[in-house]
Design an enzyme around this catalytic site. Structure first.
Site, PDB file in Angstrom:
ATOM      1  CG  LEU A 107       0.357 121.678 122.989  1.00  0.00           C
ATOM      2  CD1 LEU A 107       0.723 120.364 123.659  1.00  0.00           C
ATOM      3  CD2 LEU A 107      -0.771 121.467 121.990  1.00  0.00           C
ATOM      4  CD  GLU A 144       3.358 127.991 122.139  1.00  0.00           C
ATOM      5  OE1 GLU A 144       3.241 126.947 121.466  1.00  0.00           O
ATOM      6  OE2 GLU A 144       2.384 128.562 122.674  1.00  0.00           O
ATOM      7  CD  GLU A 179       3.673 123.627 122.194  1.00  0.00           C
ATOM      8  OE1 GLU A 179       3.312 123.501 121.011  1.00  0.00           O
ATOM      9  OE2 GLU A 179       3.515 124.667 122.857  1.00  0.00           O
ATOM     10  CG  HIS A 201       1.400 125.768 110.552  1.00  0.00           C
ATOM     11  ND1 HIS A 201       0.044 126.039 110.568  1.00  0.00           N
ATOM     12  CD2 HIS A 201       1.625 124.970 111.619  1.00  0.00           C
ATOM     13  CE1 HIS A 201      -0.522 125.425 111.593  1.00  0.00           C
ATOM     14  NE2 HIS A 201       0.416 124.764 112.248  1.00  0.00           N
TER      15      HIS A 201
END
Length: 901
Positions: free
Chosen positions: A615, A617, A586, A688
Site C-alpha cells: 500500500l 502509491e 492495491e 473517496h
C-alpha cells in the site's frame, strides 16, 4: 570555500611533493598484494576521475562568462568511477548529478577502452574485507568493508554461473612516452560485451602485442606550458598532447564522454540524450538512463526496473501466446540495476518508498536485482547528515543487504563494489552500497559554503580528495610518478577546454517545435492501425484462445454491461493481445479490486501478470515506470484519485519527462487506471470522492481519458494501450466510481446506461482517437450545447430530457479526453448553437471548465457561454456533498439562463 583555483593548486602542489617511487613496477601487476586492481586498471580510473574533475572546472569557467548553465559538479565523488568499473556496461544505471566519473568509466567500458577485469567474486583482499557482520549500528564502517545486515546468502534463487566479470574492458588511454617500464609480454583487453544465446552477457577479450601493451603502459613526462586549463579565461599556450592510441586523444572514450557532458552544460541541441533540454547523464548505448532527480525520485523506477528485468528473465524462454517473438528485455538476462543518490536523499519519501518496497518484495520471495548506491558526503546543500545516521538508516532496511566502502581507498572500494555487484547478480536480490565521499567546491557554483562550514572542515575534505588518493596509490605502487600524473592531468584539461570551446559554437534549441518535439509524439494513424491489427487477430487466429479465455461466452454475448464490467472485459482482451501487459495495484488481484473491476483477471492470466502491491502509491507507480522502461506494458491502478496526490511526482517528474529528456531514446509507456471523481452515494468523504484533476491536467504530454458510458470504456482503454505501445504515451484512465455499476439513465429499470460490448470485428470501426469527443442530440439539438464529461454526461442527458419537455433542444458533448481537450469538436459544437453551457464536476478554481472556456476564447468563439462547476471545497461526507457538487437542477437552470439572455 574551495574555489576551482584552490582545488587545482592543491592538486598540483600535492602531486609535486610526492616522492619518486622506489622502483617502477609492471602496470599489469596488482597495485597491492592480493588486490583485484592492477596498475593498468588504476591508471584508467585515474583518467576517468581526471576527466570528471576537468569537466567540473570547465563548468565553472563557462559559467564565469554566462555560457554555462549548470555548475553542480562531481568533485569529491570521483570514487564512483571505481563502482562503475565493478559493474558491466550492460547494467542499466540511473545516476544522480554527481556521477561524472562513473559516466566517463562507463563510456570507456562500452568503447572497449578499459582494461580487462580482474576477479569479480568479491573475494576479500588485504585492503577490502567482506565482513559478514559489520560494525554495530551507528558505528562508522571500516574503510573498504562490506557489512551484511540484510538477507543472508542461503536463499539463492539465481544461478551462480550468471556471475561474470563486473567491468568492461579495453586498453586505457595512455599519456605517451616516458621513463622505461618493465617489459610486458602480453595484455588482455575487453573489446566489448556480447549477449549469448542464453541471454547472459559475456566479455569479448583480445590480446595486445607486447609492443602495444608496453606503449599502453608508458607514462608521459612532458613539461606543461601556460596556466591551468581548468578554469582560467586568459589565452595560454597549449602543450602538445601525447598520442593515447589509435584515433588520437580527440577520439578516445573519455573525450567523447566529456563532449556529452559539456554539451549538456551549454544546452547544446547536439547533446546526445536530452538535446539541450537539460543537463543529465544519459546515453542509450551506455545503458545510462537519464534522470533529473535531485531527491531520489528515480529510485522507485529503479526498483520497478529490477522487478521487470527479473520477471522478463523468467518468461523470455516461454515465448508469446500464438508463437510470436518471445518477450525480451532490452538488457541481458543477468543484468542488474544500479541507481545512485546522495546521503540527504535517504530521508526523502521516494527513497524510503523504494528501499522499503525492495525489502518488502524480497521478504515475500520475489527477486529484485538492484544495487542502490548511496554516495555520502555528509551534506544536503548546507544541512548535515548526523554522524552515523545514514549508515544506521541503511543497515536497518530489512531485505536489503548492506555494504560499505570508503571512496578514499580505490582498491578497497573496488573490492567491496565488485562483491556487492556479484552478490546482487548471483542472488537477484537488492543491496545498498554505502560509499563515503567528500564534497569539493560547494554544492554548486553559487554556493558560499563558508557560511555554514568551518575552514578546518573544508580543509579536511580537501585532504580526502579521491583524485589525490588515486594519484598517491599509483605513485606508492610504482606505477607512475607525480610529474607523469600531472602531465596526464594537464593534457586532459587542455582537451576538455578545447572541447568546451567547440561546443560553445553549437546551435541551441531555437523554436517551440524543437523544444517540444520529443515531449509527446502522436502517430494517430499507427495507433488506429494497431487497434485494427489486434482486432483482426482476436477475430481470426486468436479467436479460439479468446473463446477459451472467456469460458465460451465472450463479453459481446453477455448482454449489456455496466461500466465496471466493460472495463473488466477490455482489460482481459488487452492482456490477451499484449503479452507484456501487467495489471497491478492495491487489492487488484485476490480481491479483484475494491469495486470488482479486475475480478477474475488473476485467475485468467496468473499471479505474474496480475498482482497485488504493497500500500504505497509511489511504489505502485515506480513499478510501472520500471516495467515500461524494460519494454513491458504496465497498467497500474491507483485505488482512489485522492491517493494519487501521495505520488504525483512519479507521474509529473518521472513518467512524463522520460521521452522529453531522452529525445525518445528511452520510454516508459504506461496506462494508469484511477477510479475517482465524486457522487458516490452513502460512502465517501474527500478521499473517496475527490473531484480535482488539476494536478494531472498540468502535466505536459500526459493523456487523460474519462469513460462515462460502458460502450466507451473499452475503446478508450484500447486507444490508451495502443498509444503506449506505439508512441510510449503515458495515460491516465480516470474511471468515474459513481458510474461503475449504474444501469439506468432516466427511469429505474430502463437499463439505458448499460452498453453493448463490441465484438473484435467492430473494434476498428469503433476506434476512438485521442482528443475526439462524443455528441448526443436531444430534441432539436439546436438551442444549447452542453460540454461535459464523466458524471456530468449522465446528469446532462437527464437535464436535457427535462429541457426537451420545455421545447429546448440540446447537444450534449462528452469530451471523453481531458488532456488533450477535443478542441476541434468543442468549437464545432459550440458554434452550432451559439450558446455553451460548461458542466464541470471538478472545482471552479483550477477545474476543467477553465480550460474549456480558454479554448473557446482562443478560437474566437463569439457566442454566449456559461458554466456550472463544483464549489471550491473538499467533498464532505453524506448528504452535505450535494451542497458543493454540480446537480441536475443547476444544469437546467444554467441552460435556461443562457436562453434568457
Amino acid at each position: 570555500m574551495t574555489t576551482p583555483q584552490d582545488l587545482d593548486d592543491r592538486f598540483r602542489e600535492t602531486l609535486g611533493a610526492l616522492p619518486e617511487p622506489e622502483r617502477r613496477r609492471d602496470p599489469a601487476e596488482p597495485v597491492r598484494a592480493g588486490a583485484a586492481l592492477t596498475g593498468r586498471h588504476l591508471l584508467a580510473l585515474f583518467d576517468a576521475q581526471v576527466t570528471s574533475r576537468q569537466l567540473d572546472l570547465a563548468g565553472r569557467w563557462l559559467r564565469s562568462f554566462d555560457e554555462g548553465y549548470y555548475t553542480i559538479g562531481s568533485a569529491g565523488h570521483e570514487a564512483n568511477a571505481v563502482v562503475a568499473a565493478a559493474l558491466r556496461p550492460t547494467d542499466p544505471a540511473l545516476l544522480h548529478y554527481r556521477s561524472g566519473a562513473f559516466y566517463c568509466t562507463r563510456a570507456a567500458q562500452a568503447a572497449g577502452e578499459f582494461p580487462a577485469p580482474g576477479p569479480a567474486d568479491g573475494t576479500p583482499t588485504s585492503s577490502g574485507s567482506a565482513a559478514a557482520d559489520g560494525p554495530a549500528d551507528g558505528a562508522p564502517a571500516a574503510s573498504g568493508s562490506a557489512a551484511a545486515d540484510g538477507p543472508d546468502d542461503a536463499a539463492d534463487d539465481g544461478p551462480d554461473d550468471n556471475v561474470a566479470d563486473p567491468t568492461g574492458g579495453g586498453p586505457e588511454p595512455t599519456a605517451g612516452s616516458g621513463p622505461a617500464v618493465p617489459a610486458v609480454t602480453e595484455a588482455a583487453v575487453t573489446a566489448g560485451y556480447r549477449v549469448g544465446a542464453d541471454g547472459t552477457a559475456e566479455a569479448v577479450t583480445v590480446e595486445l602485442s607486447a609492443g602495444a601493451a608496453a606503449a599502453d603502459d608508458a607514462a608521459v613526462a612532458r613539461p606543461t606550458a601556460g596556466a591551468d586549463p581548468g578554469q582560467r579565461g586568459e589565452a595560454t599556450a597549449e602543450p602538445a598532447v601525447a598520442d593515447r592510441g589509435p584515433g588520437g586523444p580527440g577520439d578516445d572514450a573519455y573525450a567523447a564522454a566529456a563532449r556529452d557532458v559539456l554539451r549538456g552544460m551549454v544546452a547544446s541541441a547536439q547533446e546526445p540524450i536530452a538535446g539541450g533540454r537539460h543537463k543529465v547523464f544519459g546515453r542509450a548505448d551506455l545503458a545510462v538512463v537519464p534522470t533529473t532527480s535531485t531527491i531520489a525520485s528515480h529510485l522507485p523506477r529503479a526498483v520497478g526496473l529490477g522487478l521487470a528485468l527479473e520477471r522478463l528473465r523468467r518468461v523470455e524462454s516461454a515465448g508469446r501466446r500464438g508463437g510470436d517473438t518471445p518477450l525480451r528485455s532490452p538488457w541481458p538476462r543477468d543484468a542488474i540495476v544500479v541507481c545512485s543518490f546522495g546521503d540527504a536523499s535517504v530521508n526523502h519519501a521516494s527513497a524510503t518508498a523504494a528501499l522499503n518496497t525492495a525489502g518488502w518484495y524480497d521478504h515475500t520471495g520475489l527477486r529484485i536485482p538492484v544495487l542502490f548506491l548511496c554516495e555520502d558526503n555528509g551534506l544536503g546543500i548546507s544541512v548535515r547528515s548526523p554522524e552515523g545516521w545514514v549508515e544506521r538508516a541503511l543497515r536497518a532496511r530489512p531485505g536489503v543487504r548492506y555494504f560499505a566502502a570508503d571512496g578514499e581507498d580505490p582498491v578497497g572500494t573496488y573490492a567491496v563494489a565488485a562483491e556487492a555487484a556479484a552478490w546482487v547478480r548471483r542472488h537477484r536480490r537488492p543491496a545498498v552500497l554505502h560509499l563515503r565521499t567528500v564534497r569539493l567546491m560547494g554544492h554548486a557554483g553559487a554556493d558560499a559554503e563558508t557560511a555554514y562550514r568551518s575552514t578546518a572542515e573544508i580543509a579536511a575534505d580537501e585532504a580526502r580528495d579521491p583524485l589525490l588518493a588515486t594519484a598517491r596509490m599509483l605513485v606508492e605502487a610504482g606505477m607512475a610518478t607525480g610529474e607523469e600524473l600531472l602531465t596526464r592531468y594537464d593534457e586532459r584539461g587542455w582537451q576538455v577546454r578545447r572541447i568546451a570551446e567547440e561546443v560553445l559554437e553549437e546551435p541551441k534549441l531555437g523554436s517551440v517545435a524543437e523544444v517540444v518535439a520529443p515531449l509527446a509524439p502522436r502517430r494517430p494513424a499507427r495507433v488506429a492501425a494497431t487497434v485494427a491489427e489486434l482486432a483482426a487477430r482476436a477475430a481470426g487466429p486468436g479467436a479460439g484462445m479468446r473463446a477459451e479465455l472467456f469460458g465460451g461466452k465472450p463479453p459481446e454475448l453477455a448482454g449489456p454491461l455496466t461500466l465496471a464490467q466493460s472495463v473488466n472485459a477490455a482489460l482481459a482482451d488487452a492482456m490477451l493481445a499484449h503479452p507484456g501487459m501487467a495489471v497491478f495495484g492495491e487489492d487488484v488481484a485476490a480481491k479483484g479490486g475494491v469495486y470488482g473491476v479486475t475480478k477474475g483477471l488473476r485467475e485468467k492470466f496468473g499471479a505474474a501478470r496480475v498482482f497485488d502491491t504493497l500500500l504505497d502509491e509511489t511504489s505502485v507507480l515506480g513499478l510501472g515506470l520500471g516495467a515500461g522502461l524494460a519494454g513491458m506494458l504496465p497498467v497500474p491502478e491507483i485505488q482512489y484519485l485522492a491517493y494519487l496526490h501521495n505520488a504525483e511526482d512519479q507521474v509529473r517528474g518521472e513518467a512524463a519527462t522520460m521521452q522529453f529528456f531522452s529525445q525518445g531514446a528511452f520510454r516508459n509507456p504506461m496506462v494508469v487506471r484511477v477510479p475517482g471523481l465524486a457522487y458516490q452515494e452513502g460512502f465517501g468523504g474527500h478521499f473517496h470522492n475527490d473531484n480535482s484533476v488539476a494536478v494531472l491536467r498540468d502535466v505536459p504530454g500526459l493523456v487523460i481519458a474519462v469513460p462515462a458510458r460502458p460502450d466507451d470504456a473499452a475503446p478508450l482503454l484500447r486507444t490508451c494501450l495502443a498509444a503506449a505501445a506505439v508512441d510510449g504515451t503515458v495515460s491516465v484512465l480516470l474511471e468515474p466510481i459513481a458510474l461503475y455499476h449504474v444501469r439506468d439513465l432516466y427511469e429505474p429499470g430502463d437499463g439505458e446506461w448499460l452498453g453493448q460490448y463490441a465484438e473484435p470485428g467492430a473494434w476498428a470501426a469503433g476506434h476512438v482517437p485521442i482528443g475526439r469527443a462524443r455528441v448526443y442530440g436531444v430534441g432539436s439539438a439546436e438551442d444549447v450545447t452542453i460540454l461535459t464529461f464523466g458524471n456530468g454526461v449522465r446528469m446532462s442527458l437527464r437535464a436535457a430530457a427535462t429541457l426537451a419537455d420545455e421545447g429546448i433542444g440540446t447537444r450534449v458533448v462528452d469530451l471523453r479526453w481531458l488532456a488533450p481537450l477535443p478542441v476541434a469538436d468543442i468549437i464545432r459544437e459550440a458554434s452550432a448553437t451559439g450558446r455553451v453551457l460548461v458542466v464541470d464536476e471538478t472545482r471552479r478554481s483550477g477545474g476543467v471548465g477553465e480550460g474549456i472556456i480558454a479554448a473557446l476564447v482562443d478560437a474566437g468563439y463569439v457566442g454566449a457561454a456559461r458554466r456550472v462547476a463544483a464549489i471550491d471545497s473538499f467533498v464532505p461526507l453524506g448528504p452535505a456533498a450535494r451542497q458543493v457538487l454540480v446537480s441536475e437542477e443547476a444544469i437546467t437552470q444554467g441552460a435556461r439562463a443562457l436562453l434568457a439572455r
